[in-house]
Write an enzyme that holds these catalytic residues in place. Structure first.
Site, PDB file in Angstrom:
ATOM      1  N   CYS A  73      32.952  30.518  37.443  1.00 56.23           N
ATOM      2  CA  CYS A  73      34.029  31.522  37.413  1.00 56.23           C
ATOM      3  C   CYS A  73      35.375  30.974  36.940  1.00 56.23           C
ATOM      4  CB  CYS A  73      34.119  32.202  38.770  1.00 56.23           C
ATOM      5  SG  CYS A  73      34.950  33.801  38.676  1.00 56.23           S
ATOM      6  N   ARG A  79      38.521  44.881  37.760  1.00 56.99           N
ATOM      7  CA  ARG A  79      37.731  43.705  38.152  1.00 56.99           C
ATOM      8  C   ARG A  79      36.247  44.029  38.051  1.00 56.99           C
ATOM      9  NH1 ARG A  79      40.791  39.776  40.012  1.00 56.99           N
ATOM     10  NH2 ARG A  79      38.973  38.538  40.545  1.00 56.99           N
ATOM     11  N   HIS A  95      28.779  33.257  41.580  1.00 54.19           N
ATOM     12  CA  HIS A  95      28.992  32.578  42.862  1.00 54.19           C
ATOM     13  C   HIS A  95      27.736  32.805  43.688  1.00 54.19           C
ATOM     14  CE1 HIS A  95      33.346  32.205  42.228  1.00 54.19           C
ATOM     15  NE2 HIS A  95      33.332  33.428  41.775  1.00 54.19           N
TER      16      HIS A  95
HETATM   17  N1  GLN Z   1      40.925  34.488  38.347  1.00 54.72           N
HETATM   18  C1  GLN Z   1      39.731  34.685  37.615  1.00 54.72           C
HETATM   19  C2  GLN Z   1      39.413  36.148  37.338  1.00 54.72           C
HETATM   20  O1  GLN Z   1      39.711  37.015  38.141  1.00 54.72           O
HETATM   21  C3  GLN Z   1      38.570  33.993  38.323  1.00 54.72           C
HETATM   22  C4  GLN Z   1      38.190  34.562  39.659  1.00 54.72           C
HETATM   23  C5  GLN Z   1      37.138  33.778  40.409  1.00 54.72           C
HETATM   24  O2  GLN Z   1      36.989  32.547  40.264  1.00 54.72           O
HETATM   25  N2  GLN Z   1      36.421  34.469  41.285  1.00 54.72           N
HETATM   26  O3  GLN Z   1      38.887  36.441  36.290  1.00 54.72           O
END
Ligand code: GLN
Length: 251
Positions: free
Chosen positions: A94, A128, A195
């Site tokens: 990520c 998101r 994850h």
């Molecule tokens: N900040 C990054 C995004 O939102 C990565 C987020 C994360 O590692 N979960 O794309």
């Protein structure tokens, strides 16, 4: 019995959703095969030490943490490339995946530099992309495997033309919610949004990484590791895959 050295990049900053758990899986699965695995924190370019570290690992983090470490991680670009050219393996998750690319434009519009190890760049979007993910991968020709995990990112990752994704999205968003692909693979370097932590649910990937790390250490071709009783891991994979499947295809 061999010794495997893992370089954990910025463990105090990039460790969201217990991504550190991936280290515990590598350590145990190595030990069950009689190998000793040492995890070293790597927080500055001079600690990269090409040749000494067999496998690099970088976890996920939010924009704030990424902003704090991006310049230091970008400064590791050259030694990391040297290490990888010498056969070291890497796994990036990520936020760490985004920063192994060339750049990440975060949600406030700031451009963060990347280490340039993977042929891609990332730009944050409005919505998101959150939920369980299922991928189909073929890291070794003819060996199809599935990877199950959880994604939560605003970044849309765009692979350079000709770059190899890690897998095809069966369910979930993946790199950008529209390409149908997830992650990136460049030789022994893997980047992914998954994850979980990732490795407890996907022991085959942990073993693939260990085999690459052992090959770096011995200087020989990777060899399959002795099988383990993975009944619990298979259950975890199944629960996670089923959750992703009920979410449906790409949304
Ligand atoms: N900040 C990054 C995004 O939102 C990565 C987020 C994360 O590692 N979960 O794309």
């Amino acid at each position: 019995m061999s010794r495997i050295v893992v370089g954990h990049l910025f463990p105090d900053y990039l460790n969201i959703y217990a991504d550190r758990g991936n280290m515990a899986v590598l350590e145990r699965r190595a030990a069950w095969r009689g190998h000793e695995l040492e995890v070293r924190a790597v927080n500055a370019a001079e600690q990269v030490r090409p040749g000494e570290i067999d496998l690099y690992y970088v976890g996920g983090g939010q924009d704030r943490e990424q902003e704090l470490i991006a310049p230091a991680l970008a400064a590791m670009g050259e030694p990391l490339e040297e290490a990888v050219a010498g056969g070291a393996a890497a796994l990036a998750v990520c936020g760490g995946y985004q920063l192994l690319g060339r750049s990440y434009r975060d949600q406030s519009g700031d451009d963060l530099p990347g280490a340039g190890l993977l042929p891609l760049h990332t730009v944050a979007g409005e919505r998101r992309m959150i939920g369980d993910v299922l991928l189909e991968c073929e890291l070794e020709r003819g060996e199809r495997r599935t990877l199950a995990g959880f994604e939560n990112h605003a970044g849309r990752t765009i692979l350079d033309p000709g770059a190899e994704p890690l897998g095809r999205v069966v369910a979930g968003f993946g790199n950008d919610g529209s390409s149908g692909y997830e992650g990136c693979r460049a030789g022994r370097v893997l980047g992914t949004y998954l994850h979980g932590p990732l490795l407890p649910r996907n022991p085959w990937l942990a073993d693939w990484l260990l085999a690459q790390a052992l090959a770096h250490r011995s200087g020989e071709a990777p060899e399959p590791l002795a099988p383990l009783d993975d009944a619990l891991e298979a259950d975890a994979h199944e629960v996670s895959s089923a959750r992703a499947r009920t979410r449906g295809g790409r949304s």
